[in-house]
Design an enzyme around this catalytic site. Structure first.
Site, PDB file in Angstrom:
ATOM      1  N   THR A  51       0.856  -1.197   0.000  1.00  0.00           N
ATOM      2  CA  THR A  51       0.000   0.000   0.000  1.00  0.00           C
ATOM      3  C   THR A  51       0.884   1.237   0.000  1.00  0.00           C
ATOM      4  O   THR A  51       1.891   1.290   0.711  1.00  0.00           O
ATOM      5  CB  THR A  51      -0.942   0.015   1.220  1.00  0.00           C
ATOM      6  OG1 THR A  51      -1.784  -1.145   1.158  1.00  0.00           O
ATOM      7  CG2 THR A  51      -1.837   1.246   1.220  1.00  0.00           C
ATOM      8  N   PHE A  79       1.264   5.135   0.813  1.00  0.00           N
ATOM      9  CA  PHE A  79       0.709   6.189   1.664  1.00  0.00           C
ATOM     10  C   PHE A  79       1.366   7.516   1.290  1.00  0.00           C
ATOM     11  O   PHE A  79       2.539   7.536   0.892  1.00  0.00           O
ATOM     12  CB  PHE A  79       1.020   5.910   3.139  1.00  0.00           C
ATOM     13  CG  PHE A  79       0.337   4.687   3.697  1.00  0.00           C
ATOM     14  CD1 PHE A  79       0.807   3.409   3.403  1.00  0.00           C
ATOM     15  CD2 PHE A  79      -0.769   4.806   4.531  1.00  0.00           C
ATOM     16  CE1 PHE A  79       0.187   2.273   3.923  1.00  0.00           C
ATOM     17  CE2 PHE A  79      -1.397   3.685   5.055  1.00  0.00           C
ATOM     18  CZ  PHE A  79      -0.926   2.424   4.748  1.00  0.00           C
TER      19      PHE A  79
HETATM   20  O1  PRE Z   1      -7.317  -0.627   7.921  1.00  0.00           O
HETATM   21  C1  PRE Z   1      -6.106  -0.411   8.015  1.00  0.00           C
HETATM   22  O2  PRE Z   1      -5.377  -1.062   8.742  1.00  0.00           O
HETATM   23  C2  PRE Z   1      -5.550   0.673   7.226  1.00  0.00           C
HETATM   24  O3  PRE Z   1      -4.518   1.166   7.556  1.00  0.00           O
HETATM   25  C3  PRE Z   1      -6.269   1.099   5.997  1.00  0.00           C
HETATM   26  C4  PRE Z   1      -5.819   0.385   4.753  1.00  0.00           C
HETATM   27  C5  PRE Z   1      -6.408   1.097   3.503  1.00  0.00           C
HETATM   28  O4  PRE Z   1      -7.098   2.096   3.612  1.00  0.00           O
HETATM   29  O5  PRE Z   1      -6.160   0.620   2.398  1.00  0.00           O
HETATM   30  C6  PRE Z   1      -4.374   0.455   4.615  1.00  0.00           C
HETATM   31  C7  PRE Z   1      -3.639  -0.558   4.155  1.00  0.00           C
HETATM   32  C8  PRE Z   1      -4.252  -1.810   3.706  1.00  0.00           C
HETATM   33  O6  PRE Z   1      -4.255  -1.727   2.307  1.00  0.00           O
HETATM   34  C9  PRE Z   1      -5.625  -1.984   4.167  1.00  0.00           C
HETATM   35  C10 PRE Z   1      -6.311  -0.983   4.705  1.00  0.00           C
END
Ligand code: PRE
Length: 430
Positions: A292, A294
């Site tokens: 992911t 950020f």
């Molecule tokens: O729910 C979490 O733990 C988050 O940090 C959010 C979140 C997102 O929004 O995509 C972040 C990373 C992962 O891809 C899954 C969820």
């Protein structure tokens, strides 16, 4: 204290669009700025902080000049956006789980004057401790004080109101795609992207100790996490309902505090540890290279440099008929050998539909978009300045969201997660 905006449902997939409006009259096109004594993008490579700030301000002011106020929306958007789910307070909790000691997420009503703090950087993230966003905050700003927020919107406001110094928010995942809510919020708020961080996301299936897979009737998690594990859940032979939750760790906390023996959560191994859950299955993401991305947000932009790889994020709209504008924008980058790393389109909330009258075949309805583009160049580079100067000629709105160092950290699927940052209750600010 964590007072919530409104009593939210425990889970939802329903979308309510955020009615932000943004448009710039098509007459504002010239890049020559007599008020700053010349063109918008001076041809010099070494821009000063003042130059850079004024460049951002000029681009921003175009949006601000035509943006209509809208404070009405505090709700969720599409299925992969954040949802207004509550963390579970005051329910029965397991003896082994020290949940009461964990910081509660900020809510809209907590956004009052900034508390006293030491010199530790305060970083807002969405979710509760154990969320991937918390890990991303720790990777972006080691030793920061991570501040949980119950919604993305609250994280933006925490920075704007000086409750936090930075926000770290997800914008896209390699399997699940874009987190649209944050694209919309980037436009509605005035924060600057000052960095990016890519986090390997390693999901686990978590349940109460003693629970077996056969007992499960539902799996709860963030919609992105559910999407990232869809194939694996099926291949595990789980005949379960999937339900969306605000964040992965919040889902784990919900299972724990409610003593649910028929429900599992998809979350991190750290969430299992924090909330006293067992790991029923490890590494259940559909791709081992699941990552992911950020963005790091601040009130002030950073000064772009040329001594290391930079990325720049922009958003633009156009108000011309025909299809050639997008082609021209992409050409402005291609001719200068600037690589694009991402393009995303979102509905143009002010004018989502354009009616095209064609006497012979009826009235066509064209959808209108805001286009978000990330490209591999620094705004300190003349080629990037010239590309944007050219793009501004045929767009009705253009804003630089940030020019920031690319995350170049070598990444391996099996790399361990970064150590968690401290949280307000777990370590006092110095
Ligand atoms: O729910 C979490 O733990 C988050 O940090 C959010 C979140 C997102 O929004 O995509 C972040 C990373 C992962 O891809 C899954 C969820």
């Amino acid at each position: 204290m964590a007072v919530r905006l409104s009593p939210p449902p425990k889970h939802t997939l329903l979308a309510k669009p955020a009615p932000f409006l943004i448009h710039r009259p098509s007459t504002v096109r010239s890049i020559h700025r007599p008020d700053i004594g010349g063109p918008l993008f001076p041809g010099s490579v070494g821009v000063s902080r003042a130059d850079w700030l004024s460049t951002c301000a000029i681009l921003s002011s175009k949006a601000a000049a035509s943006q209509q106020p809208d404070n009405a929306d505090h709700s969720s958007g599409s299925a992969d956006e954040t949802h207004h789910l509550t963390t579970v307070n005051g329910h029965k909790s397991l003896d082994l789980v020290p949940i009461a000691n964990l910081p509660k997420p900020l809510t809209i009503t907590d956004l009052s004057p900034a508390p006293m703090h030491g010199n530790q950087l305060r970083v807002a993230y969405q979710g509760v401790p154990g969320a991937y966003s918390e890990a991303a905050a720790g990777k972006a700003y080691p030793n920061c004080e991570a501040i949980p927020c119950d919604q993305f919107e609250v994280a933006f406001q925490a920075v704007e109101l000086w409750i936090a110094d930075r926000a770290v928010l997800p914008v896209e995942n390699s399997l699940g795609g874009s987190i649209h809510r944050n694209y919309d919020l980037l436009l509605r708020h005035r924060l600057h992207i000052v960095g990016e961080v890519q986090l390997p996301v390693h999901h686990c299936l978590l349940a109460l100790p003693g629970v077996r897979k056969e007992y499960l009737t539902r799996v709860i998690s963030h919609p992105q996490a559910l999407a990232q594990c869809e194939l694996t859940l099926t291949s595990l032979g789980l005949n379960v309902a999937r339900e969306a939750f605000d964040d992965t760790a919040g889902a784990a906390e919900y299972v724990a505090t409610n003593g649910l023996r028929d429900t599992a959560a998809i979350a991190s191994a750290r969430a299992a540890e924090l909330y006293g859950l067992q790991i029923l299955a490890d590494g259940i993401q559909d791709d081992s290279g699941n990552v992911t991305r950020f963005v790091m947000l601040a009130r002030e932009p950073i000064i772009p440099r040329t001594d290391r790889p930079f990325k720049t994020s922009i958003v633009f709209a156009h108000d011309r008929e025909g299809t050639s504008v997008l082609f021209k924008v992409l050409s402005a980058f291609a001719f200068r050998n600037i690589s694009l790393t991402k393009i995303e389109s979102r509905p143009h909330r002010h004018r989502p539909i354009r009616l095209v009258d064609d006497a012979n075949v009826g009235t066509a309805k064209h959808f209108e978009y805001m286009f978000y583009v990330d490209f591999e160049a620094s705004m300190a580079e003349v080629r990037a300045q010239n590309a944007l100067a050219e793009i501004q000629e045929f767009t009705s709105f253009l804003r630089v969201l940030g020019s920031y160092p690319m995350d170049m950290t070598p990444w391996m699927a099996a790399s361990p997660p970064p150590p968690p940052p401290s949280s307000p209750s777990s370590s006092p600010s110095s």
